[in-house]
Structures are given as C-alpha cells and as structure tokens.
Design a protein around this motif. Structure first.
Motif, PDB file in Angstrom:
ATOM      1  N   TYR A 174       0.779  -1.005   0.005  1.00  0.00           N
ATOM      2  CA  TYR A 174      -0.033  -0.009  -0.019  1.00  0.00           C
ATOM      3  C   TYR A 174       0.865   1.305  -0.120  1.00  0.00           C
ATOM      4  N   LEU A 175       1.082   1.807  -0.928  1.00  0.00           N
ATOM      5  CA  LEU A 175       1.765   3.266  -0.991  1.00  0.00           C
ATOM      6  C   LEU A 175       0.839   4.375  -1.146  1.00  0.00           C
ATOM      7  N   LEU A 176       1.155   5.424  -0.492  1.00  0.00           N
ATOM      8  CA  LEU A 176       0.372   6.709  -0.690  1.00  0.00           C
ATOM      9  C   LEU A 176       1.387   7.978  -0.484  1.00  0.00           C
ATOM     10  N   ASN A 177       1.386   8.767  -1.595  1.00  0.00           N
ATOM     11  CA  ASN A 177       2.214   9.658  -1.732  1.00  0.00           C
ATOM     12  C   ASN A 177       1.219  11.174  -1.572  1.00  0.00           C
ATOM     13  N   ILE A 178       1.955  11.832  -0.520  1.00  0.00           N
ATOM     14  CA  ILE A 178       1.235  13.203  -0.415  1.00  0.00           C
ATOM     15  C   ILE A 178       1.850  14.068  -1.060  1.00  0.00           C
ATOM     16  N   THR A 179       1.352  15.137  -1.520  1.00  0.00           N
ATOM     17  CA  THR A 179       2.064  16.323  -2.029  1.00  0.00           C
ATOM     18  C   THR A 179       2.673  17.068  -1.218  1.00  0.00           C
ATOM     19  N   GLU A 180       3.683  17.814  -1.639  1.00  0.00           N
ATOM     20  CA  GLU A 180       4.273  18.797  -0.589  1.00  0.00           C
ATOM     21  C   GLU A 180       3.351  19.734  -0.249  1.00  0.00           C
ATOM     22  N   LYS A 181       2.609  20.290  -0.952  1.00  0.00           N
ATOM     23  CA  LYS A 181       1.612  21.188  -0.769  1.00  0.00           C
ATOM     24  C   LYS A 181       0.417  20.577   0.257  1.00  0.00           C
ATOM     25  N   GLU A 182       0.160  19.408   0.250  1.00  0.00           N
ATOM     26  CA  GLU A 182      -0.734  18.975   1.345  1.00  0.00           C
ATOM     27  C   GLU A 182      -0.059  18.815   2.455  1.00  0.00           C
ATOM     28  N   ILE A 183       1.067  18.493   2.545  1.00  0.00           N
ATOM     29  CA  ILE A 183       1.904  18.603   3.999  1.00  0.00           C
ATOM     30  C   ILE A 183       1.898  19.824   4.422  1.00  0.00           C
ATOM     31  N   LYS A 184       2.146  20.942   3.708  1.00  0.00           N
ATOM     32  CA  LYS A 184       2.469  22.073   4.134  1.00  0.00           C
ATOM     33  C   LYS A 184       1.195  22.828   4.795  1.00  0.00           C
ATOM     34  N   THR A 185       0.063  22.377   3.982  1.00  0.00           N
ATOM     35  CA  THR A 185      -1.047  22.845   4.617  1.00  0.00           C
ATOM     36  C   THR A 185      -1.497  22.152   5.590  1.00  0.00           C
ATOM     37  N   HIS A 186      -1.277  21.078   5.984  1.00  0.00           N
ATOM     38  CA  HIS A 186      -1.639  19.899   6.876  1.00  0.00           C
ATOM     39  C   HIS A 186      -2.837  19.447   6.743  1.00  0.00           C
ATOM     40  N   ASN A 187      -3.150  19.122   5.423  1.00  0.00           N
ATOM     41  CA  ASN A 187      -4.358  18.559   4.942  1.00  0.00           C
ATOM     42  C   ASN A 187      -4.451  17.105   5.266  1.00  0.00           C
ATOM     43  N   SER A 188      -5.195  16.775   5.955  1.00  0.00           N
ATOM     44  CA  SER A 188      -5.144  15.524   6.503  1.00  0.00           C
ATOM     45  C   SER A 188      -6.429  14.450   5.711  1.00  0.00           C
TER      46      SER A 188
ATOM     47  N   ASP B 159       9.949  11.408  10.439  1.00  0.00           N
ATOM     48  CA  ASP B 159       9.439  11.713  11.414  1.00  0.00           C
ATOM     49  C   ASP B 159       8.296  12.830  11.403  1.00  0.00           C
ATOM     50  N   LEU B 160       8.492  13.846  10.869  1.00  0.00           N
ATOM     51  CA  LEU B 160       7.545  15.161  10.574  1.00  0.00           C
ATOM     52  C   LEU B 160       6.359  14.227   9.930  1.00  0.00           C
ATOM     53  N   LEU B 161       6.124  13.757   8.959  1.00  0.00           N
ATOM     54  CA  LEU B 161       5.124  13.125   8.463  1.00  0.00           C
ATOM     55  C   LEU B 161       4.562  12.152   9.489  1.00  0.00           C
ATOM     56  N   ALA B 162       5.318  11.437  10.066  1.00  0.00           N
ATOM     57  CA  ALA B 162       4.665  10.426  11.090  1.00  0.00           C
ATOM     58  C   ALA B 162       4.000  11.241  12.172  1.00  0.00           C
ATOM     59  N   THR B 163       4.461  12.316  12.508  1.00  0.00           N
ATOM     60  CA  THR B 163       4.091  13.096  13.539  1.00  0.00           C
ATOM     61  C   THR B 163       2.563  13.596  13.240  1.00  0.00           C
ATOM     62  N   LEU B 164       2.446  14.107  12.228  1.00  0.00           N
ATOM     63  CA  LEU B 164       1.504  14.519  11.482  1.00  0.00           C
ATOM     64  C   LEU B 164       0.307  13.471  11.551  1.00  0.00           C
ATOM     65  N   THR B 165       0.730  12.531  11.149  1.00  0.00           N
ATOM     66  CA  THR B 165      -0.126  11.224  10.835  1.00  0.00           C
ATOM     67  C   THR B 165      -0.756  10.929  12.288  1.00  0.00           C
ATOM     68  N   ILE B 166       0.119  10.787  13.286  1.00  0.00           N
ATOM     69  CA  ILE B 166      -0.346  10.706  14.862  1.00  0.00           C
ATOM     70  C   ILE B 166      -1.569  11.484  15.133  1.00  0.00           C
ATOM     71  N   LYS B 167      -1.214  12.931  14.601  1.00  0.00           N
ATOM     72  CA  LYS B 167      -2.131  13.990  14.905  1.00  0.00           C
ATOM     73  C   LYS B 167      -3.381  13.650  14.219  1.00  0.00           C
ATOM     74  N   CYS B 168      -3.414  13.395  13.008  1.00  0.00           N
ATOM     75  CA  CYS B 168      -4.438  13.190  12.185  1.00  0.00           C
ATOM     76  C   CYS B 168      -5.266  11.901  12.777  1.00  0.00           C
ATOM     77  N   LEU B 169      -4.538  10.938  12.953  1.00  0.00           N
ATOM     78  CA  LEU B 169      -5.295   9.859  13.342  1.00  0.00           C
ATOM     79  C   LEU B 169      -6.029   9.929  14.663  1.00  0.00           C
ATOM     80  N   THR B 170      -5.287  10.582  15.757  1.00  0.00           N
ATOM     81  CA  THR B 170      -5.785  10.921  16.972  1.00  0.00           C
ATOM     82  C   THR B 170      -7.079  11.869  16.939  1.00  0.00           C
ATOM     83  N   GLU B 171      -6.830  12.715  16.065  1.00  0.00           N
ATOM     84  CA  GLU B 171      -8.087  13.652  16.023  1.00  0.00           C
ATOM     85  C   GLU B 171      -9.301  12.855  15.444  1.00  0.00           C
ATOM     86  N   ASN B 172      -8.999  11.806  14.657  1.00  0.00           N
ATOM     87  CA  ASN B 172     -10.376  11.109  14.205  1.00  0.00           C
ATOM     88  C   ASN B 172     -10.427   9.682  14.900  1.00  0.00           C
ATOM     89  N   ASN B 173     -10.058   9.767  16.090  1.00  0.00           N
ATOM     90  CA  ASN B 173     -10.382   8.719  17.264  1.00  0.00           C
ATOM     91  C   ASN B 173      -9.936   7.227  16.902  1.00  0.00           C
TER      92      ASN B 173
END
Lengths: 329, 329
Positions: B211-225, B246-260
């Motif tokens: 399973y591969l997912l590529n986020i664009t740089e723009k999406e990560i900069k705007t923290h679009n989850s 790790d930055l991406l992982a950190t944002l991922t954790i934030k995103c998952l946590t917010e989505n319970n």
DNA sequence: TTAAATACTGCAACCGGTTGCAAATTATAA
DNA sequence: TTATAATTTGCAACCGGTTGCAGTATTTAA
C-alpha cells in the motif's frame, strides 16, 4: 590553468587577461574577444585565494553559529547566507560550540582566513571572551551581532525585542480571559533573561502575580513531566503558560494532555519561535513569531552596507508578532 | 602584522619566522625563543590566504548541503564540521538550494576558493549537472558523497542502507502482529525511492500486499489530512503505517488521534530519522535511526584519510537501527 | 600634416607567506 | 689544529592574481 597560461595562449599579457576577467578599465574589443575565447575554451576558473591576497579582500564572510543543529539559528543563518551569496559574498559557517575556548578559537580561525566581516548569531556569544577576542583579531572589520549585543566599536547589534513580544503575549492572554500566567523556561541564556524581563513587566503592568518555573536541561532531555505537574498542583489557580520556546510548549501540551488537563479551556498555552512544532500539536500552538528570517536578511543587508561604506545604525531593533492558533480559548 | 615585520623586530629573516611558526626543520633554540617572544608580544596571527597560495593547500573543506534549515542535513553537517575542525580543517558550508543552476554555482565557488576537498550531503545532488560540474572543476580533489552516489573517479560514496532499514521495519511490524502496512511519503527524492524499494522487498518477502500513498508537498505544508483519512476509508484493513520521515509520522499521529483512531492498537506507526519529534507525540514514536552522526563522522574521517593519501573504499554502506517506542502495540 | 589627447597594453612591483639551495656557523673527528 | 660533517640561517624564487605607471598606438583637433 592560470592567467599567465591564458595570456600566453591569447598572446597578450597577464594584466590584460586580468582586466578582461574583471571588466576593468579599457580593453580593446578585439583583444577582449580574443582573450574571452581562450578563457572559455579552457573553462578558466580564477584562483580566489590569489585574488584575495592581492586585493586584500576575501569576499568571504564568517558566520558564527552557536549550534547548527538548532533550527532557531539555522533559520537565521540560512537567510544571511542566501543574501550574502546573492551579493557575491561566500560564507564560512562555523559552529562555535558552547565553550568560551571554542568561541575564541572560531573567531581566530575566521580572522586568519581574512574574512571581510562576520555575523554572529546567538546571545550565547554575549560575553567577555568573545568581546576580547574580537577586539584582538577583528578590530577593523565590521561585525553584525544578531540577537545579542556587544559594546565593541565595530560591532553592530541587531536584536529582536523579545521582551516586548512576551509582554504583548501577556496582554493577549489577559484579553482571552486568562489571569494566572506561568512563564516556563529551561535555558539560562541572555535571550531568556530578556523574555523573563518582558514577562515581568507585562504582569506587573496588569497587576497580576508572577509565576516562574525553570526546568533543568536534564529534565527536558529526559522528558520528565513531574516538575510541571507538581508545580501546577501547588498552584492550581494557574490558567495559562508561556513557554520559552515551542519545543518546551510542545512537551507541555503532551504533559497536560496526558494528565487530562484541557487545552485551551483549563490552561492556555503560548510558545515562542513560531516553528514547525506549532502545527503538529493538538491543539495547534499559538506562538510568538521572532521574525528570524527578517533578522537574518537585515543582518546580511547591514553587513553589505557596511562593506560598501554606507552608514548603518549601531543598534537596530525589530519586533515579534503573535501568531494565534488553537491553544488559546 | 606580517612575518616580515616580526622578522625585523626579532632581527632574523622571514624564513626563520616561518620556520618557527611551522615548527619546521632546525631552528636554534635561542633563535626560536627570541622569535616566539616577538610573536607572542604582537599577538601575531598568520595570514592563511597567503599560506594557502604558497602551499597550494587551503586546509578548507567545502560542505554542500541541500538545505541547511533541514535538521536531517545539519545533523550530518554538524558532525563533519566538528570532525574536520578537530583535524585542522575549516569548513565552508554552502547551502546549495534546489535548482541545478544553484548547485553548479555552489560547486564552482568551492572550486575557486581552492578547497582541498568537499563533502556533499543529500541525494538531491545525485544528478547529471552535479556530475558534470564536478568533473570540470573538481577533477583532482577528493569528494565524499553522503547519502548518494555519483560515478566520478574522485567521488567516494558513503550511504546509509535505508532500504534495508525499511525492510527491517516491515519485518518488525509483522512480529508485532501487523499485517497491512502502508508506506507513506511526500518527497520524491532518491532517498525516498530507496526506502520504497526496501518496503516493497520486505512486503514481497512476507507475501503481504503493498500500500503506497504519496502526499504532495503542498498537502503536507497545509496540513491537509483528508488524503490520509480517505485512503484509510478505502482501505480499512490497513493496520500499520511507515512514514518516510518523523515529521510526516507526527502529522499522521495528529490526524489519526483527531479521528479517534487508536495508536498503537488500531494502527501502528513507524517514523524515519529518530529525530526530536519522536519524543513529543502521544504515543511516542518508534523510528528508524538513520545513523546520521555516524555518517557525518565517517564522512569527515574518510576525507581526512584521502587527504593524507590513505586508501578509502569507493563505496561504504552503514545500516540503520530501529528504536522502539510506544507507537507499536 | 602634425601636435595633442585618448585609448590600449605591458612591465614590474606587490599581496604574505613557503621552501630549495647555498652560505655561514658550529660541532665532531682525525 | 685542521678537515669534515652537521646545524643554522638567509637569499631569492615562487604561489596566482592586481594595479600604478609608462610606453605605444590610435584618434581627434588644429
């Protein structure tokens, strides 16, 4: 390949080659073309060391950084380096470490390398050893001190009024209805002293009570959160925290969240630096933007002005700006 | 103050002064003391530019960094710089930017400054323009390429086997009972390609599904989850994520946590770089330590060996190590 | 057509060190 | 005491550029 070899191939003197390279004085168009052709043909690359020696100008600038692993500094260094490069100056970035000995050594290296000027980044350099070493080795070349101040005659001090920024943060917290504001820090730098000064002034102006908590570096490195929790137990009235930097604020958020303290309702938080950390926390972090890019840019520009004999103010101040996010109610 | 002035004051020739300074050949003890006294008295500081020109050795090393604001690179640069300094070499750190033009320019600057060698940090430099420019300007001086590889005869390639590290991460996830592993990234660098290679190999060896997912740089900069959440909705079987940093992982954790979504029970997460981000998340982040300090140190050491005519392998590989924390069940 | 002015170009000194070679001094051996 | 070797030291060339000054060539003005 030297200009002498080029001169021989082009059947002119080295002086003429030099003049062509430097676009100096009058060189006949025909001659210029002839020389340029040889220059191009051999992909000539001039020896800047020789030029430096001859012109007594190295076109190099020394950048002294307290710790290049710390993004707070590298953000500034990045801006200065980029700006200097655009103006034809190459940068020697030296990581000056934390010890006075290492600072002295770094300054001496830069001096021996004949840099045309220097930019010093970080209040940690605000000490007697640096002052003395600069006086000994750098007495005639301009120095820009970013986020610090030294009384030397050739040092130009450019600072962010962090005290004002923190004061404004205190006022902002009041506007948001917070009343018992804790200032938390972990580094005993001149910068931190300045922040505490602003905090105290703000608190005093509002007639509030000061709450200061200093975490040791060891505690933050081991992510020990007891200190904060204990402090909050002793002072349950505290409803807002200003952290001396975003990393500390981030750890604070983690700590409070784990202890089921709601941010921003029970406690509001403001960080300092407006770094990438601000986005990754839940809630996202309100933070004081220290204008580091502006500082770096202004620093480079000031140095270039000095090198061109334009006048620059001995002391320049710029002001932070608060970027509001979710960590205040 | 030059050695000639010193020579005059000490009533000897400049050669003798030079010999004293360099501890070279035989100088009579009396003479040496006499000269040293004058040297000390005037706090003599030698002109390294002149020495460079004369010895044809600058004792300077160029360090080319893709982006000095990125701690991934500065951690390495810090190590190399420190090591080089300890060995008497001064570093010119140049931020080479992202464009090929800027890279070319940076290499030319280093060449003109007569650096004795160079260290290139970052797979972004792994391209034809750099290869060509090095061939043109650096053909005789040693170059260490960290985390990348170029076929030039004087380039020594030192890489972290990131593919192996990611492969091991896949295996570790299996051991922890995860079965559907997503690899998420946002930069299309050679380093990322390597990581994906390791991921695919690991997955294939286990007979799992990729399973591969590529986020664009723009999406990560705007923290679009949304992108991640939508992907997980489409692939609800996913129970683990490897993030390219790790930055991406950190944002991922934030995103998952917010989505319970519970970490590590519902989804386990592994980051890459073992950076400071690993500590500040809840739960703390298991991450692949890329051994950046070792890389930087080894790079500096290899360059020094080359400069001392010791032999160095044209290709050296070091291996990452997984640091386990709370983000795996 | 010639004198004066201007445009080019090269010589040679200089920037501040290093170093091979030879001269001068001192030490050692005969 | 003298010949020889070893130690010290200075001269002068060199590293690769730049630049003031003077000389030559070319214009321009008279």
């Amino acid at each position: 390949m030297t200009i002498y070899e080029i001169a021989e191939k082009a059947d002119v003197s080295a002086s003429t080659v030099s003049r062509v390279i430097n676009n100096k004085s009058s060189v006949n168009k025909k001659t210029r073309n002839k020389v340029q052709k040889v220059l191009d043909e051999y992909n000539f690359s001039l020896n800047e060391t020789a030029r430096s020696l001859s012109t007594n100008q190295s076109k190099m600038i020394g950048i002294l950084v307290a710790d290049i692993r710390n993004s707070h500094y590298t953000d500034i260094a990045y801006e200065t380096e980029t700006n200097l490069l655009e103006n034809g100056y190459c940068s020697i970035i030296i990581n000056a470490g934390n010890t006075a000995e290492r600072m002295r050594e770094s300054i001496e290296i830069l001096s021996k390398r004949q840099v045309d000027g220097a930019i010093i980044i970080g209040s940690i350099f605000q000490n007697k050893v640096v002052e003395k070493t600069l006086k000994k080795n750098f007495n005639d070349r301009p120095i820009i001190f970013l986020n610090g101040s030294l009384p030397n005659k050739n040092v130009y001090n450019l600072v962010v009024a962090e005290d004002e920024g923190v004061k404004e943060s205190v006022y902002l917290l009041k506007e948001h209805g917070y009343k018992h504001i804790l200032f938390m820090s972990w580094m005993e730098t001149a910068s931190n002293t300045l922040k505490i000064k602003g905090y105290k002034e703000g608190i005093s102006n509002l007639g509030y009570t000061t709450y200061l908590l200093n975490i040791t570096e060891k505690e933050i490195k081991t992510h020990n959160s007891d200190v904060l929790i204990n402090y909050l137990k002793l002072n349950p009235q505290i409803d807002a925290i200003i952290s001396s930097d975003d990393l500390l604020a981030t750890l604070t958020i983690k700590c409070l969240t784990e202890n089921n303290i709601n941010i921003p309702n029970e406690i509001g938080i403001i960080g300092i630096n407006n770094s990438e950390y601000c986005y990754i926390t839940t809630p996202s972090l309100t933070s004081l933007d220290n204008k580091q890019s502006e500082l770096g840019q202004l620093g480079a520009q000031s140095l270039i002005n000095l090198l061109n004999n334009k006048s620059v103010s001995k002391k320049i101040q710029i002001f932070p700006e608060i970027i509001e996010r979710e960590s205040l109610r």
